[in-house]
Design an enzyme around this catalytic site. Structure first.
Site, PDB file in Angstrom:
ATOM      1  CG  HIS A  80      56.357  44.886   5.432  1.00  0.00           C
ATOM      2  ND1 HIS A  80      56.866  43.722   5.963  1.00  0.00           N
ATOM      3  CD2 HIS A  80      55.025  44.863   5.700  1.00  0.00           C
ATOM      4  CE1 HIS A  80      55.880  43.044   6.539  1.00  0.00           C
ATOM      5  NE2 HIS A  80      54.756  43.713   6.382  1.00  0.00           N
ATOM      6  CE  LYS A 140      49.072  38.885  13.727  1.00  0.00           C
ATOM      7  NZ  LYS A 140      49.554  39.744  12.638  1.00  0.00           N
ATOM      8  NE  ARG A 165      49.196  41.216   1.763  1.00  0.00           N
ATOM      9  CZ  ARG A 165      49.390  40.438   2.812  1.00  0.00           C
ATOM     10  NH1 ARG A 165      50.528  39.827   2.957  1.00  0.00           N
ATOM     11  NH2 ARG A 165      48.449  40.259   3.707  1.00  0.00           N
ATOM     12  CB  SER A 180      55.706  38.548   7.889  1.00  0.00           C
ATOM     13  OG  SER A 180      55.953  39.884   7.585  1.00  0.00           O
TER      14      SER A 180
HETATM   15  O1  PNS Z   1      50.717  43.842  10.490  1.00  0.00           O
HETATM   16  P1  PNS Z   1      49.479  43.584  11.296  1.00  0.00           P
HETATM   17  O2  PNS Z   1      49.760  42.563  12.366  1.00  0.00           O
HETATM   18  O3  PNS Z   1      48.304  43.220  10.428  1.00  0.00           O
HETATM   19  O4  PNS Z   1      49.121  44.974  12.031  1.00  0.00           O
HETATM   20  C1  PNS Z   1      47.973  45.102  12.814  1.00  0.00           C
HETATM   21  C2  PNS Z   1      47.964  46.446  13.590  1.00  0.00           C
HETATM   22  C3  PNS Z   1      49.240  46.627  14.372  1.00  0.00           C
HETATM   23  C4  PNS Z   1      47.831  47.582  12.620  1.00  0.00           C
HETATM   24  C5  PNS Z   1      46.719  46.415  14.521  1.00  0.00           C
HETATM   25  O5  PNS Z   1      46.707  45.210  15.230  1.00  0.00           O
HETATM   26  C6  PNS Z   1      46.681  47.578  15.505  1.00  0.00           C
HETATM   27  O6  PNS Z   1      46.521  48.707  15.129  1.00  0.00           O
HETATM   28  N1  PNS Z   1      46.861  47.272  16.812  1.00  0.00           N
HETATM   29  C7  PNS Z   1      46.903  48.265  17.861  1.00  0.00           C
HETATM   30  C8  PNS Z   1      45.707  48.168  18.811  1.00  0.00           C
HETATM   31  C9  PNS Z   1      44.516  48.905  18.245  1.00  0.00           C
HETATM   32  O7  PNS Z   1      44.537  50.099  18.033  1.00  0.00           O
HETATM   33  N2  PNS Z   1      43.440  48.141  17.997  1.00  0.00           N
HETATM   34  C10 PNS Z   1      42.221  48.660  17.421  1.00  0.00           C
HETATM   35  C11 PNS Z   1      42.299  48.607  15.891  1.00  0.00           C
HETATM   36  S1  PNS Z   1      40.764  49.039  15.181  1.00  0.00           S
END
Ligand code: PNS
Length: 161
Positions: free
Chosen positions: A18, A42, A91, A129
């Site tokens: 990150h 989660k 990645r 993570s």
């Molecule tokens: O590190 P992660 O857990 O893969 O991140 C995921 C994240 C936070 C980018 C995604 O879950 C997100 O954007 N959540 C916010 C809710 C949202 O906008 N959902 C629609 C996404 S298309």
């Protein structure tokens, strides 16, 4: 005009992968906001406050980077900040499908926001993570995978100290 970007994620906890991506993005955009998702399915190991503290320590040398948290739709948050870019790391090919789906859905939700995919250093292409937590939980070495401060917090949270 200033270009603001948002790097969203769970960061539970922040890894050196990150941080690598944050450094690369900070060099590309005028301002970068690292945004921790608050409401998630989660169950996190670290609280949002703990994750923010670890991130803040890790990026304190980068003057155009700030750390915050958000709830709700990512594109709404990005627009509220006056940002126009979402940064996501890829990645390996396996990340691409999920990331593509999210990027296209976010584009459908807002035509003012673009997603930019960034590649971390090759040496971090296997890092997540989730794996870091699993290795720490099983007593393996996570040295060099996360900042020293995160390593200590993981060990103390998982009672290996
Ligand atoms: O590190 P992660 O857990 O893969 O991140 C995921 C994240 C936070 C980018 C995604 O879950 C997100 O954007 N959540 C916010 C809710 C949202 O906008 N959902 C629609 C996404 S298309």
């Amino acid at each position: 005009m200033e270009t603001r970007a948002v790097y969203p994620g769970s960061f539970d906890p922040v890894t050196n992968g990150h941080i690598d991506l944050i450094q690369r993005s900070a060099a590309l955009f005028d301002k970068l906001v690292v945004a921790i998702l608050r409401n998630t399915d989660k169950v996190p190991l670290f609280s949002v406050e703990e994750r923010a503290e670890m991130l803040e320590r890790a990026v304190c040398n980068l003057k155009n980077v700030s750390v915050t948290s958000f709830a709700g739709l990512l594109v709404d948050f990005v627009e509220e900040l006056g940002a126009s870019v979402i940064v996501r790391g890829i990645r390996a090919v396996s990340d691409y499908e999920y990331e593509l789906q999210m990027a296209l859905m976010n584009r459908r939700l807002s035509n003012k926001v673009e997603t930019v995919f960034m590649l971390p250093a090759e040496s971090y292409s296997f890092l997540s993570s989730k794996l870091v937590k699993e290795i720490a939980q099983l007593g393996g070495s996570i040295h060099g995978l996360v900042p020293v401060d995160v390593e200590k917090r993981l060990r103390s949270k998982l009672k290996f100290e």
